[in-house]
Every structure is written in C-alpha cells, then in structure tokens.
Design a protein around this motif. Sequence first.
Motif, mmCIF file in Angstrom:
data_model
loop_
_atom_site.group_PDB
_atom_site.id
_atom_site.type_symbol
_atom_site.label_atom_id
_atom_site.label_comp_id
_atom_site.label_asym_id
_atom_site.label_seq_id
_atom_site.Cartn_x
_atom_site.Cartn_y
_atom_site.Cartn_z
ATOM 1 N N TYR A 138 4.754 2.938 4.936
ATOM 2 C CA TYR A 138 5.436 2.698 3.809
ATOM 3 C C TYR A 138 6.079 3.964 3.145
ATOM 4 C CZ TYR A 138 6.242 1.523 -1.298
ATOM 5 O OH TYR A 138 6.758 1.526 -2.322
ATOM 6 N N LEU A 139 5.686 5.067 3.281
ATOM 7 C CA LEU A 139 6.336 6.362 2.937
ATOM 8 C C LEU A 139 7.715 6.520 3.849
ATOM 9 C CD1 LEU A 139 2.824 8.229 2.196
ATOM 10 C CD2 LEU A 139 4.487 7.354 0.448
ATOM 11 N N ASN A 166 0.898 -1.189 -0.050
ATOM 12 C CA ASN A 166 0.005 -0.017 0.039
ATOM 13 C C ASN A 166 0.787 1.055 -0.199
ATOM 14 O OD1 ASN A 166 -1.954 2.263 0.318
ATOM 15 N ND2 ASN A 166 -2.380 1.532 2.442
ATOM 16 N N THR A 167 1.221 1.774 -1.161
ATOM 17 C CA THR A 167 2.001 2.679 -1.138
ATOM 18 C C THR A 167 1.691 4.056 -0.821
ATOM 19 O OG1 THR A 167 1.545 3.318 -3.507
ATOM 20 C CG2 THR A 167 3.276 1.755 -3.280
ATOM 21 N N SER A 168 0.521 4.224 -0.135
ATOM 22 C CA SER A 168 -0.014 5.573 0.358
ATOM 23 C C SER A 168 0.155 5.334 1.843
ATOM 24 C CB SER A 168 -1.426 5.792 -0.032
ATOM 25 O OG SER A 168 -2.282 4.740 0.205
ATOM 26 N N ASP A 169 0.543 4.189 2.333
ATOM 27 C CA ASP A 169 0.552 3.866 3.854
ATOM 28 C C ASP A 169 1.714 4.633 4.502
ATOM 29 O OD1 ASP A 169 1.584 1.952 6.411
ATOM 30 O OD2 ASP A 169 -0.339 2.087 6.293
#
Length: 504
Positions: free
Chosen positions: A290-291, A284-287
């Motif tokens: 993750y960021l 989930n690249t918007s988590d």
Amino acid sequence: MTHRAITALLMASVLLLIAAAGCIATTEEKNEPVAPADEAYARGLAEYGAANYRIAEERFAEAYALYTGAGDADKALTARNGIFLANRTIMEFPFDRSAAEAALREGVPGITDAAIAEWLDTRAQTIVSENETLYFLSVAENYLYAHPDEKQKQTAGGVGFDYIGRYAWSENRPEHGPYVNPVRYAGVERLEIPHEALPSTGILKIWFPLPVETDAQRNVTVTNLSAPDYIVAGPFTTGEIGYVYSEIPAGAVNGDLVLTADIAFTSFEQIFEDIDPAKVGEYNTSDPEYLLYTRSERNIEITDAIREKAREIVGNETNPHLQAQMIYYHIIETYPYSLVPHLSLDTREPKVAESTHMFETDHGDCGTQSMLFAAFCRSLGIPARALGGYQMIMAGSPGGHFWAEYYLPGYGWVPNDLTVAEAADWVVMPEEKRTAFKDYYAANLDPARLVIQKNVDAPMDPPLPDDVVSYRVVRQSPAIISDTADYDIEIFCTSFTISLEAID
C-alpha cells in the motif's frame, strides 16, 4: 545520485573551474591556467544550464575530443555523457516554426493558417534552445489526435475495429471473472547490434527485458538465453520487473552481437465489471505494498495541484472503486492521446514527471495517460500503478504499450486501458458500440498482453548507475551501457524485436 543531484554537482564544478580561471579568485590564484578541455566542459555545463542545448552539445564534444587526446579516460567519459545528455534533451524537437507549419500542412490536408497558428501558439509541445522555440517531431500527428473528426477522415476504411474490439464486444464473454479465457503465448525476443556499431574495447552492460509473473500472466518460462557465460544476474521473472543482466566483453564478440531468449507465458482476460462498491474492503495503510503504490515517484508524481484536481474530479464520492472509475472517464474525455518526447522528459533538468507533463500540457500517450491515472488515484489514497510491456490487441504482432491498475481490498488489482479505450474515438462507429468499448476497458482487460514490468521506474538489481545517461522510465527494450562507445549505443544502431504466437 539523482539527475538533480548530478546537475548540482556539475554546476558546483563549473564554479570551481571559474574560480580557477581567476573570475572569483584571490590575487594569488588569478594566474592559475585552466586546461582547454576543462574550460570546454565548463562551458558545456553553463550552456546546458542556460537552455542552449545545441551549443552545450558542441562544447561537450570539444571537451570529449580534448580529454581523449590527452588520455584522460575518466573525464572523457564524463564529457561524452554530457554529449548524450544534451542530445537527448533536444533530439525530439527538430522543427523550427516554418518547418512545424509545413509538417502540419502536409499531415493535415486542408488545415487553415488560423488553425496552424492556434495549435503552434497554444497546444504544441515545444522546447526553447538558444532562445528559439522548437517543435516536437509529432506535431502533426498530435493535432489529429486532438481533433477526432480530422483523425476519423484519415482512418476511414483503413481500420478493422471489429478485430480490435473482439474481446470488448464478444457475445460469449464470461459474466464473472476475474481471470478467464487463458491464452498461451510462445515466442522469441531478439536484440541485435551490428558489428560495426560495437566498441572495440570495454564491457557492454545489458539489462534485457523478460516477461514477469502477475495475477493475469502466469507460468512464465524463459529458455535458451544467449551468452550464458556472461549472465551476471537473473533471469528474473518474479517481482516488479522481468529481466536478465549480462556483462559482455566487446572483445568476445565476433561479428554482430545477437542476444535472444525463448519465452512463453499464459495470459488471462480480466473481468472485473461486476464489482460491488459496497463490498470493497478497507485498506491496510501500513502494508508495504500500500505504501509503495500510494507514494510519489519519479514519473508518478503527487503534487498539491494533482490532489486538488483529483478531489475536483471525484467530488463527494468516497468509494475508491467509484473514484477510480470517475478518474478513468475524466482522463479519456479530457486528455486526448498524443505522442510525447519521452527522451527529453527523462533527461531534462529540472526533472518533470511524465504524469505532471500530461497534467500541465494535456499531452500524453499510453504510458503518460496511465501514469496520470495512477497519480490521481494515489493522491486519494488508492494504490495504483502503470504496467508496461506489449499488446497484441491492435494487431497480431506485439506493440509496445502501457496500461493501468488500481487496487481494491477484496477484489485485487483492477485493470483499465485508457489509450485503447480512447482509440474508439479515432474511427467512425455507432455510438453505442463506442460506449460499450470504453466501458469494457474501464475495469476489464483483454488477454492479448505481455507484461514486462508492474510499474514504471521499477528498480533492478544491479540498478542502472546514477551517472549514466539511460532511459529509465520503461524496460520494453534493453538498457545498454558502454563506457567505451563514442555514440549513444542505447538508442542508435540497435534492433530489439519480439515475435509471439498464440499456441493454445
């Protein structure tokens, strides 16, 4: 304010001082006098900018004495910080060429003149000050790490690797994890500053490290903290880093300053060797997490060169688990362990990230290896971090250490320990045992660990002030700040120890 911003501001002040001295002043300004203390400080800044670090330290010391004599406490503090800055930049480089050669001859019996010249000319870590090349204090030790055959000669018969490999080679290791074989530890952390080293006035600001809760380190308890009346924040044992922050008036200390904390925690062995690459989920690249763990940081730096090299390492592979494994083996096969001038790297301007230092010089210890691993992974969009604390795998007593983790959807944070894995190259052993040892530490981890922080450069609240000279990368030992001490109290005349026992 970053060190870079501070340097820019300080250099701007140099220009203002030069202008005041008449070098670029109008006719009306040319006769304006410059205070000797201001002139000495400006010269310190100029010498530092010109990489004359020893002279810079002398000029800052001159300014400090003059400001102190004039009763200007604020400027005296700024000059004192300049002394610390210059000293930390160069203190780990004590050898000129002849002294470095002598250190190699003493530390590496039988080394040839040609080997010495090749190492010092092309591989040794150096700094240039006053146009003289100076060599890192561990020049001989690092030669041995880079030449395993020579290292093995010195460790022959002296290293009981069966103890170190007790988890990697265990015949009873569980086939499935991820969290097994819990070990409960209890012990005491202790900071001591001798009475004669304490300032007579002012406030000692201390960030004291503590265990932090992780997936593999649970049920953390902290009791019997010293000087509870002076605790301002914490204790914190969740989040990115464990610590307690205190402000202790120097006048309230009778005798030596001793701070202790009773700690306990349960550490689990981590077994991730049965990961199925096909079952790794999508990120989930918007988590926010993750960021956080895919961005460039102060010491885990993502550069174009890092991205290019990471792509070269993984080739056409697109699975994040297999990519991370390829990076792990690339580092332990390409970048031999070596000791690193951490204080200088943390202080020097322009700032060089530890991951970039290893990438560009091939030199890195446990922290630097882990930071480069994380930088390579992050450049490919794989969340990764460098964890810090202590290990009890090499010996029974805790030793400061760093290792790495990368995140896989569906599995969680997968550990590895590049440095412990590489230690198998330092001793003579059957090749199949060496391979098994390295394979274990590619995606598993022993429970002989104490985690202080989940990543390097982990933020604290209150944060370390931007304008102080303090070691910011790790918190394996306390950060100590005093505006009234006339020496670098954080790195001199202090003792920090941790004693631990496995209690079940």
